[in-house]
Design an enzyme around this catalytic site. Structure first.
Site, PDB file in Angstrom:
ATOM      1  N   HIS A  76       0.843  -1.203   0.000  1.00  0.00           N
ATOM      2  CA  HIS A  76       0.000   0.000   0.000  1.00  0.00           C
ATOM      3  C   HIS A  76       0.871   1.243   0.000  1.00  0.00           C
ATOM      4  O   HIS A  76       1.891   1.294   0.685  1.00  0.00           O
ATOM      5  CB  HIS A  76      -0.859   0.046   1.272  1.00  0.00           C
ATOM      6  CG  HIS A  76      -1.955  -0.978   1.307  1.00  0.00           C
ATOM      7  ND1 HIS A  76      -2.910  -1.005   2.285  1.00  0.00           N
ATOM      8  CD2 HIS A  76      -2.249  -2.007   0.475  1.00  0.00           C
ATOM      9  CE1 HIS A  76      -3.750  -1.994   2.050  1.00  0.00           C
ATOM     10  NE2 HIS A  76      -3.360  -2.629   0.967  1.00  0.00           N
ATOM     11  N   TYR A 205      -8.751   4.963   8.521  1.00  0.00           N
ATOM     12  CA  TYR A 205      -8.783   5.351   9.933  1.00  0.00           C
ATOM     13  C   TYR A 205      -9.888   6.397  10.077  1.00  0.00           C
ATOM     14  O   TYR A 205      -9.787   7.474   9.479  1.00  0.00           O
ATOM     15  CB  TYR A 205      -7.452   5.981  10.356  1.00  0.00           C
ATOM     16  CG  TYR A 205      -6.298   5.011  10.482  1.00  0.00           C
ATOM     17  CD1 TYR A 205      -5.602   4.563   9.363  1.00  0.00           C
ATOM     18  CD2 TYR A 205      -5.891   4.566  11.740  1.00  0.00           C
ATOM     19  CE1 TYR A 205      -4.529   3.679   9.498  1.00  0.00           C
ATOM     20  CE2 TYR A 205      -4.814   3.685  11.876  1.00  0.00           C
ATOM     21  CZ  TYR A 205      -4.142   3.248  10.759  1.00  0.00           C
ATOM     22  OH  TYR A 205      -3.086   2.381  10.890  1.00  0.00           O
ATOM     23  N   PRO A 297      -2.134   0.208  19.422  1.00  0.00           N
ATOM     24  CA  PRO A 297      -2.050  -0.291  18.038  1.00  0.00           C
ATOM     25  C   PRO A 297      -2.247   0.754  16.941  1.00  0.00           C
ATOM     26  O   PRO A 297      -1.922   0.491  15.785  1.00  0.00           O
ATOM     27  CB  PRO A 297      -3.159  -1.348  17.979  1.00  0.00           C
ATOM     28  CG  PRO A 297      -4.102  -0.977  19.070  1.00  0.00           C
ATOM     29  CD  PRO A 297      -3.290  -0.331  20.143  1.00  0.00           C
ATOM     30  N   LYS A 301       2.672  -0.168  15.092  1.00  0.00           N
ATOM     31  CA  LYS A 301       4.125  -0.138  15.260  1.00  0.00           C
ATOM     32  C   LYS A 301       4.723  -1.297  16.069  1.00  0.00           C
ATOM     33  O   LYS A 301       5.939  -1.507  16.037  1.00  0.00           O
ATOM     34  CB  LYS A 301       4.535   1.179  15.927  1.00  0.00           C
ATOM     35  CG  LYS A 301       4.334   2.377  15.037  1.00  0.00           C
ATOM     36  CD  LYS A 301       5.267   2.307  13.860  1.00  0.00           C
ATOM     37  CE  LYS A 301       4.959   3.308  12.791  1.00  0.00           C
ATOM     38  NZ  LYS A 301       5.415   2.917  11.477  1.00  0.00           N
ATOM     39  N   TYR A 389       4.775   6.633   9.549  1.00  0.00           N
ATOM     40  CA  TYR A 389       3.978   5.440   9.240  1.00  0.00           C
ATOM     41  C   TYR A 389       4.789   4.415   8.438  1.00  0.00           C
ATOM     42  O   TYR A 389       4.767   3.226   8.734  1.00  0.00           O
ATOM     43  CB  TYR A 389       2.703   5.835   8.482  1.00  0.00           C
ATOM     44  CG  TYR A 389       1.597   4.800   8.626  1.00  0.00           C
ATOM     45  CD1 TYR A 389       0.513   5.033   9.464  1.00  0.00           C
ATOM     46  CD2 TYR A 389       1.648   3.591   7.936  1.00  0.00           C
ATOM     47  CE1 TYR A 389      -0.496   4.082   9.616  1.00  0.00           C
ATOM     48  CE2 TYR A 389       0.652   2.637   8.084  1.00  0.00           C
ATOM     49  CZ  TYR A 389      -0.415   2.899   8.920  1.00  0.00           C
ATOM     50  OH  TYR A 389      -1.402   1.947   9.067  1.00  0.00           O
TER      51      TYR A 389
HETATM   52  C1  PHB Z   1      -4.295  -4.421  11.736  1.00  0.00           C
HETATM   53  O1  PHB Z   1      -4.508  -4.718  10.564  1.00  0.00           O
HETATM   54  O2  PHB Z   1      -4.390  -5.272  12.652  1.00  0.00           O
HETATM   55  C2  PHB Z   1      -3.958  -3.028  12.075  1.00  0.00           C
HETATM   56  C3  PHB Z   1      -3.713  -2.126  11.053  1.00  0.00           C
HETATM   57  C4  PHB Z   1      -3.403  -0.821  11.362  1.00  0.00           C
HETATM   58  C5  PHB Z   1      -3.352  -0.422  12.667  1.00  0.00           C
HETATM   59  C6  PHB Z   1      -3.561  -1.321  13.694  1.00  0.00           C
HETATM   60  C7  PHB Z   1      -3.877  -2.644  13.395  1.00  0.00           C
HETATM   61  O3  PHB Z   1      -3.063   0.868  12.954  1.00  0.00           O
END
Ligand code: PHB
Ligand code: APR
Length: 395
Positions: A76, A205, A297, A301, A389
Protein backbone atom coordinates in the site's frame (compact mmCIF):
# COMPACT_ATOMS: atom_id res chain seq x y z
CA UNK A 1 20.36 -34.28 36.99
CA UNK A 2 19.43 -31.57 34.53
CA UNK A 3 20.34 -31.98 30.87
CA UNK A 4 22.88 -29.25 30.06
CA UNK A 5 23.06 -27.50 26.68
CA UNK A 6 25.62 -24.93 25.67
CA UNK A 7 25.03 -22.12 23.19
CA UNK A 8 26.20 -18.57 22.55
CA UNK A 9 22.88 -16.75 22.84
CA UNK A 10 19.86 -18.08 24.72
CA UNK A 11 16.66 -16.55 23.34
CA UNK A 12 13.39 -16.67 25.27
CA UNK A 13 10.26 -16.29 23.14
CA UNK A 14 9.57 -17.21 19.51
CA UNK A 15 7.71 -14.07 18.49
CA UNK A 16 9.03 -11.67 15.81
CA UNK A 17 11.78 -10.28 18.09
CA UNK A 18 13.22 -13.68 19.09
CA UNK A 19 12.92 -15.26 15.65
CA UNK A 20 14.44 -12.32 13.74
CA UNK A 21 17.32 -12.26 16.21
CA UNK A 22 17.91 -16.00 15.97
CA UNK A 23 17.87 -16.00 12.15
CA UNK A 24 20.20 -12.97 11.92
CA UNK A 25 22.62 -14.61 14.36
CA UNK A 26 22.54 -17.80 12.31
CA UNK A 27 23.40 -15.82 9.16
CA UNK A 28 26.40 -14.40 11.03
CA UNK A 29 27.54 -17.82 12.24
CA UNK A 30 26.44 -17.27 15.86
CA UNK A 31 24.64 -20.11 17.63
CA UNK A 32 21.42 -19.68 19.55
CA UNK A 33 18.65 -21.70 21.20
CA UNK A 34 15.10 -20.34 21.15
CA UNK A 35 12.75 -21.42 23.95
CA UNK A 36 9.00 -20.87 23.49
CA UNK A 37 6.37 -21.90 26.02
CA UNK A 38 3.49 -22.16 23.52
CA UNK A 39 3.05 -24.74 20.76
CA UNK A 40 4.20 -24.09 17.21
CA UNK A 41 0.58 -24.23 16.06
CA UNK A 42 -0.44 -21.62 18.62
CA UNK A 43 2.23 -19.08 17.69
CA UNK A 44 1.60 -19.57 13.99
CA UNK A 45 -2.16 -19.15 14.20
CA UNK A 46 -2.74 -16.38 16.73
CA UNK A 47 -4.24 -13.23 15.27
CA UNK A 48 -1.85 -10.33 15.84
CA UNK A 49 -0.56 -7.34 13.90
CA UNK A 50 -0.36 -7.11 10.12
CA UNK A 51 1.35 -3.96 8.83
CA UNK A 52 5.05 -4.12 7.89
CA UNK A 53 7.13 -0.98 7.50
CA UNK A 54 9.38 -0.68 4.47
CA UNK A 55 12.44 -1.36 6.67
CA UNK A 56 10.88 -4.56 8.06
CA UNK A 57 10.08 -5.75 4.53
CA UNK A 58 13.64 -4.99 3.38
CA UNK A 59 15.14 -6.79 6.37
CA UNK A 60 13.03 -9.94 5.93
CA UNK A 61 13.93 -9.95 2.24
CA UNK A 62 17.66 -9.56 2.96
CA UNK A 63 17.41 -12.38 5.54
CA UNK A 64 16.08 -14.72 2.84
CA UNK A 65 12.59 -15.06 4.35
CA UNK A 66 10.78 -12.61 2.11
CA UNK A 67 9.75 -14.80 -0.79
CA UNK A 68 6.16 -15.59 0.29
CA UNK A 69 5.73 -12.05 1.66
CA UNK A 70 6.70 -10.65 -1.77
CA UNK A 71 4.17 -12.96 -3.42
CA UNK A 72 1.26 -12.68 -1.01
CA UNK A 73 1.80 -9.36 0.79
CA UNK A 74 -0.32 -6.39 -0.25
CA UNK A 75 1.73 -3.27 -0.89
CA UNK A 76 0.00 0.00 0.00
CA UNK A 77 1.17 3.51 -0.77
CA UNK A 78 -1.32 5.44 1.35
CA UNK A 79 -4.05 5.45 3.97
CA UNK A 80 -7.40 7.18 4.20
CA UNK A 81 -8.13 9.48 7.15
CA UNK A 82 -11.90 9.83 7.45
CA UNK A 83 -13.68 12.45 9.51
CA UNK A 84 -16.93 14.42 9.22
CA UNK A 85 -17.97 11.73 6.75
CA UNK A 86 -15.19 12.53 4.25
CA UNK A 87 -12.11 10.59 3.25
CA UNK A 88 -8.68 12.23 2.84
CA UNK A 89 -5.83 10.22 1.36
CA UNK A 90 -2.32 10.49 2.79
CA UNK A 91 -0.08 9.63 -0.16
CA UNK A 92 2.97 7.84 1.29
CA UNK A 93 4.60 7.33 -2.09
CA UNK A 94 4.65 11.01 -2.93
CA UNK A 95 5.43 12.21 0.61
CA UNK A 96 8.27 9.81 1.39
CA UNK A 97 10.00 9.45 -1.97
CA UNK A 98 8.42 6.17 -3.00
CA UNK A 99 8.07 4.26 0.27
CA UNK A 100 5.07 2.19 1.30
CA UNK A 101 3.90 -0.47 3.73
CA UNK A 102 3.08 -4.14 3.22
CA UNK A 103 0.05 -5.91 4.64
CA UNK A 104 1.20 -9.37 5.71
CA UNK A 105 0.02 -10.95 8.97
CA UNK A 106 2.43 -11.35 11.88
CA UNK A 107 1.44 -15.04 12.00
CA UNK A 108 2.72 -15.42 8.41
CA UNK A 109 6.00 -13.66 9.29
CA UNK A 110 6.35 -16.07 12.24
CA UNK A 111 5.63 -19.10 9.98
CA UNK A 112 8.26 -17.99 7.44
CA UNK A 113 10.86 -17.43 10.18
CA UNK A 114 10.05 -20.76 11.90
CA UNK A 115 10.41 -22.58 8.58
CA UNK A 116 13.74 -20.90 7.87
CA UNK A 117 15.11 -21.63 11.36
CA UNK A 118 14.04 -25.25 11.29
CA UNK A 119 15.23 -25.82 7.69
CA UNK A 120 18.66 -24.57 8.77
CA UNK A 121 18.70 -27.03 11.66
CA UNK A 122 18.14 -24.25 14.19
CA UNK A 123 17.33 -25.13 17.78
CA UNK A 124 13.80 -23.86 18.25
CA UNK A 125 12.01 -25.57 21.12
CA UNK A 126 8.25 -25.21 21.60
CA UNK A 127 6.13 -26.11 24.63
CA UNK A 128 8.85 -25.64 27.21
CA UNK A 129 7.65 -25.06 30.80
CA UNK A 130 8.91 -23.27 33.91
CA UNK A 131 11.42 -21.08 32.10
CA UNK A 132 13.63 -19.12 34.49
CA UNK A 133 16.92 -17.26 34.17
CA UNK A 134 19.79 -16.89 36.61
CA UNK A 135 23.26 -15.41 36.98
CA UNK A 136 22.42 -12.67 34.48
CA UNK A 137 24.88 -10.31 36.16
CA UNK A 138 27.76 -12.76 35.63
CA UNK A 139 29.68 -13.84 32.52
CA UNK A 140 27.86 -17.21 32.60
CA UNK A 141 24.11 -16.65 32.55
CA UNK A 142 21.82 -19.66 32.52
CA UNK A 143 18.30 -20.55 31.50
CA UNK A 144 16.39 -23.35 33.18
CA UNK A 145 13.29 -25.00 31.77
CA UNK A 146 11.32 -28.25 31.68
CA UNK A 147 10.54 -30.11 28.50
CA UNK A 148 8.90 -33.54 28.20
CA UNK A 149 9.17 -34.02 31.98
CA UNK A 150 12.93 -33.42 31.98
CA UNK A 151 14.80 -30.56 33.67
CA UNK A 152 17.12 -28.76 31.26
CA UNK A 153 19.68 -25.96 31.53
CA UNK A 154 21.10 -23.73 28.82
CA UNK A 155 24.53 -22.25 29.56
CA UNK A 156 25.18 -19.25 27.35
CA UNK A 157 27.12 -16.01 26.93
CA UNK A 158 24.06 -13.76 26.63
CA UNK A 159 20.30 -13.99 27.11
CA UNK A 160 17.79 -12.22 24.89
CA UNK A 161 14.47 -11.61 26.63
CA UNK A 162 12.04 -11.70 23.71
CA UNK A 163 9.15 -13.11 25.74
CA UNK A 164 6.59 -10.35 25.33
CA UNK A 165 4.92 -8.09 27.88
CA UNK A 166 3.88 -10.93 30.23
CA UNK A 167 7.17 -12.86 30.03
CA UNK A 168 9.61 -13.73 32.82
CA UNK A 169 12.69 -11.81 31.67
CA UNK A 170 11.78 -8.24 32.63
CA UNK A 171 10.61 -9.30 36.13
CA UNK A 172 13.92 -11.21 36.58
CA UNK A 173 15.85 -7.93 36.70
CA UNK A 174 16.40 -6.91 40.36
CA UNK A 175 13.91 -4.35 41.58
CA UNK A 176 15.21 -0.84 41.57
CA UNK A 177 17.27 -1.31 38.40
CA UNK A 178 14.46 -0.40 35.98
CA UNK A 179 12.22 2.60 35.53
CA UNK A 180 8.81 2.02 33.97
CA UNK A 181 6.91 4.65 32.00
CA UNK A 182 3.27 3.93 31.34
CA UNK A 183 0.03 5.38 30.08
CA UNK A 184 -3.13 3.27 30.06
CA UNK A 185 -5.83 4.56 27.72
CA UNK A 186 -9.44 4.75 28.87
CA UNK A 187 -10.65 2.65 25.91
CA UNK A 188 -9.98 -0.57 24.04
CA UNK A 189 -10.45 -1.95 20.53
CA UNK A 190 -13.05 -4.51 19.59
CA UNK A 191 -11.52 -6.33 16.62
CA UNK A 192 -13.00 -8.75 14.12
CA UNK A 193 -11.56 -10.90 11.39
CA UNK A 194 -14.11 -11.34 8.61
CA UNK A 195 -14.30 -13.51 5.53
CA UNK A 196 -14.95 -10.76 3.02
CA UNK A 197 -12.73 -8.94 0.52
CA UNK A 198 -11.64 -5.58 2.01
CA UNK A 199 -14.10 -2.85 1.05
CA UNK A 200 -11.23 -0.50 0.24
CA UNK A 201 -7.79 -0.98 -1.35
CA UNK A 202 -6.13 0.90 1.52
CA UNK A 203 -6.62 1.20 5.29
CA UNK A 204 -9.28 3.61 6.56
CA UNK A 205 -8.78 5.35 9.93
CA UNK A 206 -12.07 6.98 10.95
CA UNK A 207 -12.80 9.60 13.62
CA UNK A 208 -16.51 9.62 14.48
CA UNK A 209 -18.85 10.92 17.20
CA UNK A 210 -19.32 7.31 18.34
CA UNK A 211 -15.57 6.75 18.52
CA UNK A 212 -12.71 5.51 16.34
CA UNK A 213 -13.05 2.79 13.67
CA UNK A 214 -10.48 1.15 11.41
CA UNK A 215 -10.81 -0.88 8.26
CA UNK A 216 -7.78 -3.08 7.67
CA UNK A 217 -7.14 -6.41 5.99
CA UNK A 218 -5.02 -9.52 5.98
CA UNK A 219 -5.46 -10.89 2.44
CA UNK A 220 -7.58 -10.07 -0.64
CA UNK A 221 -10.26 -12.31 0.92
CA UNK A 222 -9.98 -11.45 4.63
CA UNK A 223 -10.80 -8.12 6.27
CA UNK A 224 -9.74 -6.96 9.74
CA UNK A 225 -11.89 -4.28 11.35
CA UNK A 226 -11.84 -2.49 14.68
CA UNK A 227 -14.14 -0.31 16.81
CA UNK A 228 -13.15 1.83 19.78
CA UNK A 229 -14.92 0.40 22.85
CA UNK A 230 -14.70 0.38 26.65
CA UNK A 231 -11.38 -1.05 27.94
CA UNK A 232 -13.31 -3.85 29.69
CA UNK A 233 -16.05 -4.18 27.05
CA UNK A 234 -18.07 -7.38 27.38
CA UNK A 235 -17.84 -8.97 23.94
CA UNK A 236 -20.95 -11.02 24.59
CA UNK A 237 -22.96 -7.79 24.26
CA UNK A 238 -21.79 -7.46 20.64
CA UNK A 239 -23.65 -9.65 18.16
CA UNK A 240 -22.16 -9.77 14.66
CA UNK A 241 -25.10 -7.63 13.46
CA UNK A 242 -24.42 -4.99 16.08
CA UNK A 243 -20.71 -4.87 15.13
CA UNK A 244 -21.45 -4.45 11.42
CA UNK A 245 -24.08 -1.82 12.14
CA UNK A 246 -21.62 0.22 14.19
CA UNK A 247 -18.88 -0.20 11.56
CA UNK A 248 -21.27 1.09 8.88
CA UNK A 249 -22.05 4.13 11.03
CA UNK A 250 -18.48 5.06 11.93
CA UNK A 251 -16.89 4.37 8.53
CA UNK A 252 -19.67 6.03 6.48
CA UNK A 253 -18.58 8.48 3.77
CA UNK A 254 -20.61 10.95 1.78
CA UNK A 255 -18.89 9.76 -1.42
CA UNK A 256 -21.27 6.79 -1.57
CA UNK A 257 -18.58 4.30 -0.52
CA UNK A 258 -20.07 1.22 1.14
CA UNK A 259 -18.80 -1.39 3.54
CA UNK A 260 -19.39 -5.00 2.55
CA UNK A 261 -20.24 -7.42 5.35
CA UNK A 262 -19.05 -10.99 5.67
CA UNK A 263 -18.83 -13.97 8.00
CA UNK A 264 -17.14 -13.03 11.29
CA UNK A 265 -14.35 -15.57 11.83
CA UNK A 266 -13.00 -14.26 15.11
CA UNK A 267 -13.64 -11.40 17.52
CA UNK A 268 -12.01 -10.03 20.66
CA UNK A 269 -11.33 -6.96 22.79
CA UNK A 270 -7.87 -5.61 23.60
CA UNK A 271 -6.93 -2.87 26.05
CA UNK A 272 -4.55 -0.12 25.00
CA UNK A 273 -1.43 1.15 26.70
CA UNK A 274 1.89 2.84 26.10
CA UNK A 275 4.72 1.32 28.14
CA UNK A 276 8.52 1.62 28.15
CA UNK A 277 11.10 0.18 30.51
CA UNK A 278 14.51 1.81 30.87
CA UNK A 279 17.14 0.55 30.44
CA UNK A 280 16.44 -2.39 28.13
CA UNK A 281 19.42 -4.34 29.44
CA UNK A 282 20.85 -5.59 32.72
CA UNK A 283 24.13 -7.53 32.98
CA UNK A 284 24.01 -10.07 30.14
CA UNK A 285 20.23 -9.89 29.66
CA UNK A 286 18.89 -7.81 26.77
CA UNK A 287 15.15 -7.14 26.43
CA UNK A 288 13.72 -6.89 22.92
CA UNK A 289 10.20 -6.21 21.61
CA UNK A 290 7.08 -6.27 23.78
CA UNK A 291 9.07 -7.38 26.84
CA UNK A 292 10.51 -3.85 26.93
CA UNK A 293 7.78 -1.71 25.40
CA UNK A 294 4.16 -1.68 24.32
CA UNK A 295 2.56 0.80 21.93
CA UNK A 296 -1.17 1.32 21.40
CA UNK A 297 -2.05 -0.29 18.04
CA UNK A 298 -2.99 2.97 16.26
CA UNK A 299 -0.24 3.27 13.66
CA UNK A 300 0.67 -0.44 13.75
CA UNK A 301 4.12 -0.14 15.26
CA UNK A 302 4.45 -3.04 17.78
CA UNK A 303 5.66 -5.70 15.36
CA UNK A 304 8.03 -3.32 13.56
CA UNK A 305 9.59 -2.14 16.83
CA UNK A 306 10.15 -5.76 17.91
CA UNK A 307 11.89 -6.52 14.60
CA UNK A 308 14.06 -3.37 14.90
CA UNK A 309 15.20 -4.36 18.41
CA UNK A 310 16.10 -7.84 17.14
CA UNK A 311 18.12 -6.27 14.35
CA UNK A 312 20.00 -3.88 16.66
CA UNK A 313 20.78 -6.64 19.16
CA UNK A 314 22.04 -8.90 16.36
CA UNK A 315 24.41 -6.13 15.21
CA UNK A 316 25.78 -5.70 18.74
CA UNK A 317 26.34 -9.44 19.13
CA UNK A 318 28.05 -9.64 15.76
CA UNK A 319 30.40 -6.82 16.75
CA UNK A 320 31.20 -8.72 19.93
CA UNK A 321 31.77 -12.15 18.38
CA UNK A 322 33.56 -11.06 15.20
CA UNK A 323 35.66 -8.20 16.57
CA UNK A 324 35.59 -8.63 20.34
CA UNK A 325 34.04 -5.17 20.56
CA UNK A 326 31.35 -4.83 23.25
CA UNK A 327 30.66 -1.17 22.69
CA UNK A 328 27.50 -1.60 20.67
CA UNK A 329 26.12 -4.17 23.11
CA UNK A 330 26.84 -1.81 25.98
CA UNK A 331 24.86 0.88 24.16
CA UNK A 332 22.07 -1.45 23.00
CA UNK A 333 19.44 0.10 25.26
CA UNK A 334 20.43 3.65 24.37
CA UNK A 335 20.33 2.93 20.63
CA UNK A 336 16.94 1.20 20.85
CA UNK A 337 15.33 3.71 23.19
CA UNK A 338 15.97 6.69 20.96
CA UNK A 339 13.85 5.08 18.29
CA UNK A 340 11.39 3.50 20.74
CA UNK A 341 10.48 6.89 22.19
CA UNK A 342 9.94 8.43 18.76
CA UNK A 343 7.65 5.55 17.87
CA UNK A 344 5.88 5.88 21.23
CA UNK A 345 5.29 9.54 20.43
CA UNK A 346 3.82 8.71 17.02
CA UNK A 347 1.54 5.96 18.37
CA UNK A 348 0.35 8.21 21.20
CA UNK A 349 -0.25 11.06 18.75
CA UNK A 350 -2.29 8.93 16.30
CA UNK A 351 -4.25 7.49 19.25
CA UNK A 352 -4.92 10.94 20.75
CA UNK A 353 -6.01 12.40 17.43
CA UNK A 354 -8.44 9.65 16.48
CA UNK A 355 -10.22 8.49 19.66
CA UNK A 356 -13.00 9.93 21.81
CA UNK A 357 -11.85 10.44 25.41
CA UNK A 358 -14.26 10.10 28.36
CA UNK A 359 -12.96 13.28 30.03
CA UNK A 360 -12.83 15.38 26.86
CA UNK A 361 -14.56 18.74 26.60
CA UNK A 362 -15.84 20.57 23.49
CA UNK A 363 -12.47 22.32 23.13
CA UNK A 364 -10.68 18.97 22.87
CA UNK A 365 -13.02 17.82 20.12
CA UNK A 366 -12.55 20.99 18.09
CA UNK A 367 -8.79 20.61 18.52
CA UNK A 368 -8.89 16.99 17.28
CA UNK A 369 -10.85 18.04 14.20
CA UNK A 370 -8.42 20.91 13.59
CA UNK A 371 -5.53 18.45 13.86
CA UNK A 372 -7.16 16.14 11.30
CA UNK A 373 -7.89 19.11 9.05
CA UNK A 374 -4.25 20.25 9.34
CA UNK A 375 -2.75 16.81 8.70
CA UNK A 376 -4.91 16.34 5.61
CA UNK A 377 -4.41 19.84 4.17
CA UNK A 378 -0.77 20.71 4.93
CA UNK A 379 1.92 18.85 3.02
CA UNK A 380 4.40 19.38 5.86
CA UNK A 381 2.00 17.84 8.40
CA UNK A 382 1.03 14.98 6.09
CA UNK A 383 4.72 14.24 5.51
CA UNK A 384 5.39 13.84 9.25
CA UNK A 385 2.58 11.30 9.43
CA UNK A 386 3.78 9.51 6.29
CA UNK A 387 7.46 9.26 7.27
CA UNK A 388 6.55 7.83 10.67
CA UNK A 389 3.98 5.44 9.24
CA UNK A 390 6.32 3.91 6.65
CA UNK A 391 9.00 3.70 9.36
CA UNK A 392 11.80 5.84 10.77
CA UNK A 393 15.39 4.84 10.02
CA UNK A 394 16.92 2.21 12.33
CA UNK A 395 19.34 4.62 13.99
C1 PHB B 1 -4.29 -4.42 11.74
O1 PHB B 1 -4.51 -4.72 10.56
O2 PHB B 1 -4.39 -5.27 12.65
C2 PHB B 1 -3.96 -3.03 12.08
C3 PHB B 1 -3.71 -2.13 11.05
C4 PHB B 1 -3.40 -0.82 11.36
C5 PHB B 1 -3.35 -0.42 12.67
C6 PHB B 1 -3.56 -1.32 13.69
C7 PHB B 1 -3.88 -2.64 13.40
O3 PHB B 1 -3.06 0.87 12.95
N1 APR C 1 8.89 -18.71 28.29
C1 APR C 1 9.00 -18.88 26.95
N2 APR C 1 8.32 -18.15 26.05
C2 APR C 1 7.50 -17.21 26.53
C3 APR C 1 7.34 -16.98 27.91
C4 APR C 1 8.08 -17.77 28.79
N3 APR C 1 7.98 -17.61 30.12
N4 APR C 1 6.46 -15.97 28.07
C5 APR C 1 6.06 -15.60 26.84
N5 APR C 1 6.68 -16.34 25.90
C6 APR C 1 6.53 -16.28 24.45
C7 APR C 1 5.12 -16.00 23.97
O1 APR C 1 4.34 -17.18 23.89
C8 APR C 1 5.37 -15.41 22.60
O2 APR C 1 5.38 -16.37 21.57
O3 APR C 1 7.28 -15.17 23.97
C9 APR C 1 6.76 -14.78 22.70
C10 APR C 1 6.71 -13.28 22.62
O4 APR C 1 6.27 -12.93 21.34
P1 APR C 1 5.38 -11.64 21.04
O5 APR C 1 4.36 -11.47 22.11
O6 APR C 1 4.91 -11.77 19.64
O7 APR C 1 6.41 -10.44 21.24
P2 APR C 1 7.51 -9.80 20.28
O8 APR C 1 8.31 -10.84 19.59
O9 APR C 1 8.15 -8.78 21.11
O10 APR C 1 6.65 -9.12 19.14
C11 APR C 1 5.82 -8.01 19.39
O11 APR C 1 3.71 -8.95 19.00
O12 APR C 1 2.07 -8.39 20.59
C12 APR C 1 2.49 -8.24 19.28
O13 APR C 1 1.68 -6.16 18.63
C13 APR C 1 2.79 -6.83 19.14
O14 APR C 1 3.28 -6.99 16.96
C14 APR C 1 3.89 -6.87 18.21
C15 APR C 1 4.66 -8.08 18.46
Amino acid sequence: MAKIQRTQVGIIGAGPAGLVLSQLLYLQGIESIVLENRSRHYVEERVRAGVLEQGTVDLLTDMGVGERMKREGLVHFGIDLRFKGQGHRIDFHELTGGKGITIYAQAEVVKDLNNARLAAGGQLLFEVDNVSIRAIDTAKPQIRYRKDDADCEVHCDFIAGCDGFHGICRPSIPSGMLTEYERVYPFGWLGILAQVPPSCDELIYAYHDHGFALLSMRTPEISRLYLQCQPDEDISGWSDDKIWHELHTRLAASSGWTLTEGLVLQKGVTGMRSFVVEPMQYGRLYLAGDSAHIVPPTGAKGLNLAVADGQILARGLEEYYSRGNRQMLDHYSEICLRRVWKVQRFSWWMTSMLHRFPDENPFDRRRQLAELDYVTSSQAAARTLAENYVGLPLD
